[in-house]
Design a protein around this motif. Structure first.
Motif, mmCIF file in Angstrom:
data_model
loop_
_atom_site.group_PDB
_atom_site.id
_atom_site.type_symbol
_atom_site.label_atom_id
_atom_site.label_comp_id
_atom_site.label_asym_id
_atom_site.label_seq_id
_atom_site.Cartn_x
_atom_site.Cartn_y
_atom_site.Cartn_z
ATOM 1 N N ASP A 197 -0.506 -20.338 -8.695
ATOM 2 C CA ASP A 197 -1.024 -20.190 -10.014
ATOM 3 C C ASP A 197 -0.698 -21.542 -10.921
ATOM 4 O O ASP A 197 0.394 -22.069 -11.158
ATOM 5 N N PRO A 198 -1.741 -22.402 -11.272
ATOM 6 C CA PRO A 198 -1.510 -23.551 -12.215
ATOM 7 C C PRO A 198 -0.877 -23.444 -13.538
ATOM 8 O O PRO A 198 -0.357 -24.244 -13.830
ATOM 9 N N ILE B 203 8.823 -17.601 -20.672
ATOM 10 C CA ILE B 203 8.941 -18.772 -19.727
ATOM 11 C C ILE B 203 9.860 -18.608 -18.537
ATOM 12 O O ILE B 203 9.465 -18.691 -17.594
ATOM 13 N N SER B 204 10.847 -17.747 -18.815
ATOM 14 C CA SER B 204 11.723 -17.454 -17.769
ATOM 15 C C SER B 204 10.908 -16.373 -16.828
ATOM 16 O O SER B 204 11.142 -16.410 -15.618
ATOM 17 N N GLN B 205 10.229 -15.567 -17.306
ATOM 18 C CA GLN B 205 9.320 -14.670 -16.392
ATOM 19 C C GLN B 205 8.519 -15.373 -15.409
ATOM 20 O O GLN B 205 8.259 -15.258 -14.313
ATOM 21 N N ALA C 294 10.363 -17.191 -12.980
ATOM 22 C CA ALA C 294 10.792 -16.247 -11.762
ATOM 23 C C ALA C 294 9.790 -15.911 -10.792
ATOM 24 O O ALA C 294 9.499 -15.647 -9.798
ATOM 25 N N ALA C 295 8.266 -15.885 -11.428
ATOM 26 C CA ALA C 295 7.219 -15.451 -10.749
ATOM 27 C C ALA C 295 6.889 -16.659 -9.628
ATOM 28 O O ALA C 295 6.506 -16.404 -8.494
ATOM 29 N N LEU C 296 7.057 -17.850 -10.346
ATOM 30 C CA LEU C 296 6.635 -19.135 -9.339
ATOM 31 C C LEU C 296 7.752 -18.946 -8.277
ATOM 32 O O LEU C 296 7.234 -19.089 -7.023
ATOM 33 N N GLY D 15 9.357 -18.250 -2.850
ATOM 34 C CA GLY D 15 10.455 -17.423 -1.986
ATOM 35 C C GLY D 15 11.867 -18.492 -1.972
ATOM 36 O O GLY D 15 12.446 -18.493 -1.183
ATOM 37 N N LEU D 16 11.880 -19.365 -3.073
ATOM 38 C CA LEU D 16 12.771 -20.648 -3.166
ATOM 39 C C LEU D 16 13.120 -20.743 -4.575
ATOM 40 O O LEU D 16 12.516 -20.381 -5.682
ATOM 41 N N ALA D 17 14.437 -20.842 -4.873
ATOM 42 C CA ALA D 17 14.854 -21.374 -6.247
ATOM 43 C C ALA D 17 14.195 -22.852 -6.370
ATOM 44 O O ALA D 17 14.617 -23.657 -5.632
#
Length: 292
Positions: free
Chosen positions: A2-3, A32-34, A37-39, A44-46
């Motif tokens: 998602d851009p 912003i935190s959400q 977290a979604a990205l 599947g990476l921090a």
């Protein structure tokens, strides 16, 4: 990917702060935190460590792709809107400081005389910004300059589909202090000056000279501005040599702090190129006049 989430990630990484990114983008810090977290869940990476807030190795790799990806998206939107735009009589021109030389200024004047209703706003910017401003629709036309072999195109950042055309080529000269032992020469070879002390400036990046000639060109001083008169004064005061178009520098017989000695080899020129996307009629006429 998602851009919108990518834009948020770039903002957080740039500020090193969730709250600062929230203030810039107009979201709450929780939103912003959400989004981050979604990205991260999508990949599947921090991507960001939290204390301090900074990119992880995976996040740094993503940042390398994020800028060009987001630019291409903005460019696509602007290009579609330009193609559907109605004719207008205001035109924004972005140019590097040395791009609007006497030849280009003369063509611009003749084009404006032929279109008296056309209002032109000219803004100067760095070479790597010209294409981005045009691609994003913040400028209708761009003029970029640089050092190249005759008839070779400039090396400009990739900003997506764009029309480019050569506008002007001019010989280069080595800028020397007026009292320099070589200031009276008829011509100079760049290969003989690789051990001289040089100015590092956006007008003549030394990395480009090393690409063309080889190692050398030690930096005597770095000047981060783009004012030509300042560069000439720095050269004249002995802070280093540089390359400039011959029209910028006085000949050996003239007065002033610096002199220009024509460059004999390698065969290089100062090249100016026009950049644009889809154009309305008035801008298209000006583009044709500039690249005539």
């Amino acid at each position: 990917m998602d851009p919108h989430l990518l834009t948020t990630f770039v903002a957080v990484a740039r500020h090193g702060s969730f709250s600062a990114a929230a203030a810039e983008l107009g979201y709450t810090q929780s939103a912003i935190s959400q989004q981050i977290a979604a990205l991260e869940a999508d990949l599947g990476l921090a991507l960001l460590s939290r204390r301090p807030v900074e990119p992880t190795p995976a996040g740094r790799r993503l940042l390398e792709h994020a800028g060009p990806l987001l630019l291409r998206l903005r460019a696509a939107r602007a290009d579609v809107l330009r193609a559907a735009a109605a004719p207008r009589h205001r035109l924004r021109l972005a140019a590097t400081p040395l791009a609007v030389n006497a030849v280009v200024a003369g063509r611009l004047a003749r084009a404006r005389a032929a279109q008296p209703r056309l209002e032109v706003t000219l803004a100067t910017c760095a070479r790597d910004q010209v294409g981005a401003l045009v691609a994003e629709g913040q400028a209708d036309l761009g003029l970029a300059d640089g050092i190249a072999a005759p008839s070779d195109p400039l090396r400009l950042p990739d900003t997506g589909p764009m029309t480019t055309a050569g506008v002007n080529e001019e010989d280069l000269a080595v800028a020397l202090p007026a009292d320099h032992p070589l200031a009276g020469r008829a011509a100079l070879r760049l290969e003989d000056l690789v051990d001289a002390r040089w100015l590092q400036t956006p007008l003549c990046p030394l990395a480009r000279l090393r690409d063309l000639v080889g190692d050398g060109f030690p930096v005597a001083m770095e000047y981060q501005g783009d004012d030509v008169h300042t560069v000439v004064n720095l050269v004249g005061a002995g802070h280093g040599l540089t390359l400039l178009p011959v029209s910028v520098l006085p000949a050996a017989s003239a007065s002033g702090p610096a002199r220009g000695v024509p460059l004999a080899s390698p065969r290089l020129v100062h090249r100016v190129e026009l950049l644009h996307g889809a154009l309305p009629p008035g801008a298209a006429d000006l583009a044709r006049a500039l690249s005539a």
